[in-house]
Write a protein that holds these residues in place. Sequence first.
Motif, short mmCIF file in Angstrom:
data_model
loop_
_atom_site.label_atom_id
_atom_site.label_comp_id
_atom_site.label_asym_id
_atom_site.label_seq_id
_atom_site.Cartn_x
_atom_site.Cartn_y
_atom_site.Cartn_z
N ASN A 1 0.78 -1.39 0.13
CA ASN A 1 0.05 -0.20 -0.14
C ASN A 1 0.70 1.25 0.15
O ASN A 1 1.33 1.14 0.87
CB ASN A 1 -0.90 0.24 0.84
CG ASN A 1 -1.84 -0.94 0.94
OD1 ASN A 1 -2.32 -1.00 0.22
ND2 ASN A 1 -2.67 -1.12 2.43
N SER A 2 1.20 2.20 -1.07
CA SER A 2 1.74 2.88 -1.20
C SER A 2 1.32 4.32 -0.70
O SER A 2 1.47 5.47 -0.83
CB SER A 2 1.84 3.31 -2.85
OG SER A 2 1.24 3.62 -3.46
N ASP A 3 0.05 4.32 -0.18
CA ASP A 3 -0.55 4.95 -0.06
C ASP A 3 -1.39 5.33 2.14
O ASP A 3 -1.19 6.55 2.08
CB ASP A 3 -2.43 4.88 0.47
CG ASP A 3 -2.73 4.53 0.38
OD1 ASP A 3 -2.73 2.94 0.74
OD2 ASP A 3 -4.35 4.20 0.59
N ILE A 4 0.16 4.62 2.30
CA ILE A 4 0.06 4.39 4.26
C ILE A 4 1.83 4.73 4.12
O ILE A 4 2.10 4.76 3.51
CB ILE A 4 -0.21 3.57 4.49
CG1 ILE A 4 -1.32 2.33 4.33
CG2 ILE A 4 0.19 2.98 5.93
CD1 ILE A 4 -1.96 1.38 5.00
N THR A 5 1.94 5.88 4.73
CA THR A 5 2.71 6.54 5.86
C THR A 5 3.13 5.59 6.57
O THR A 5 3.27 4.50 7.26
CB THR A 5 3.11 7.70 5.91
OG1 THR A 5 2.26 7.88 7.55
CG2 THR A 5 2.10 8.91 5.41
N ALA A 6 5.33 5.92 6.93
CA ALA A 6 5.46 4.39 7.70
C ALA A 6 4.51 4.89 8.76
O ALA A 6 4.77 4.18 10.15
CB ALA A 6 7.26 5.17 7.93
N LYS A 7 4.69 5.87 9.42
CA LYS A 7 4.45 6.44 11.17
C LYS A 7 2.51 5.19 10.72
O LYS A 7 2.08 5.26 12.02
CB LYS A 7 4.08 7.56 11.10
CG LYS A 7 4.91 8.42 11.77
CD LYS A 7 5.26 9.90 12.25
CE LYS A 7 6.73 9.92 13.17
NZ LYS A 7 7.06 11.27 13.74
N GLN A 8 2.20 5.46 10.30
CA GLN A 8 1.26 5.01 9.88
C GLN A 8 0.98 3.15 9.72
O GLN A 8 0.42 2.41 9.74
CB GLN A 8 -0.22 5.25 7.98
CG GLN A 8 -0.65 6.83 8.71
CD GLN A 8 -1.30 7.35 7.39
OE1 GLN A 8 -0.74 6.76 6.37
NE2 GLN A 8 -1.89 8.00 6.99
N THR A 9 1.63 2.94 9.23
CA THR A 9 1.82 1.72 9.37
C THR A 9 2.56 1.33 10.57
O THR A 9 2.09 0.06 10.82
CB THR A 9 3.53 1.04 7.89
OG1 THR A 9 2.85 1.66 6.94
CG2 THR A 9 3.45 -0.31 8.20
N ILE A 10 3.41 1.49 11.08
CA ILE A 10 3.97 1.29 12.82
C ILE A 10 2.32 1.24 13.22
O ILE A 10 2.57 0.69 13.90
CB ILE A 10 4.71 1.95 13.76
CG1 ILE A 10 6.27 2.43 12.37
CG2 ILE A 10 5.18 2.45 14.30
CD1 ILE A 10 7.20 3.00 12.51
N LEU A 11 1.80 2.38 13.13
CA LEU A 11 0.27 2.36 14.26
C LEU A 11 -0.27 0.89 14.10
O LEU A 11 -0.71 0.56 14.80
CB LEU A 11 -0.53 3.71 13.91
CG LEU A 11 -1.33 3.45 15.06
CD1 LEU A 11 -2.13 4.93 14.75
CD2 LEU A 11 -2.71 3.10 13.90
#
Length: 158
Positions: free
Chosen positions: A35-45
């Motif tokens: 998913n390229s629409d998810i940022t690194a911080k969103q992925t961590i969460l």
Amino acid sequence: MKKVSPDLIRVVKDMNEADYAINIMLVQAYESLFNSDITAKQTILLEFVHKHGQLTVSELAERMKVTSSAVSQIISKLERAKYVRREINPLNRREILVRLDERGIEHFAKEEQMELSIIERFYSQLDYEEVVTMKNIVLKLKAIVEKELDEAGTLRDK
């Protein structure tokens, strides 16, 4: 700190370079599942919520080492995109629980599909004993890093 030999430095650098190259090749090969629409911080969460099933906003903030306000902003974006949902904790109505929503569940289903594909395509070409040895070495290194970082007071949530 111990003096390290140039041989150890070279071997670790070679290993890290190979690991990095493997990761790049896998990202490119499985790009359509990411998913390229998810940022690194969103992925961590998302990873924390997936790992724990549900967490409060304050628990997420503590684990991510950011403010509750920052976590709430991340959650708002993920909630609009249907990756997570917020619910009032029935046991403590002042707390907000965060759980995976439909796209969050789909995200981890795709991740599982990708992981199984990688195991079937690549790890299955190694001997089972080699994979077990590799796992044991990686877990031993993880324990060393956790211990060192915990003693230094810089360990984040595992």
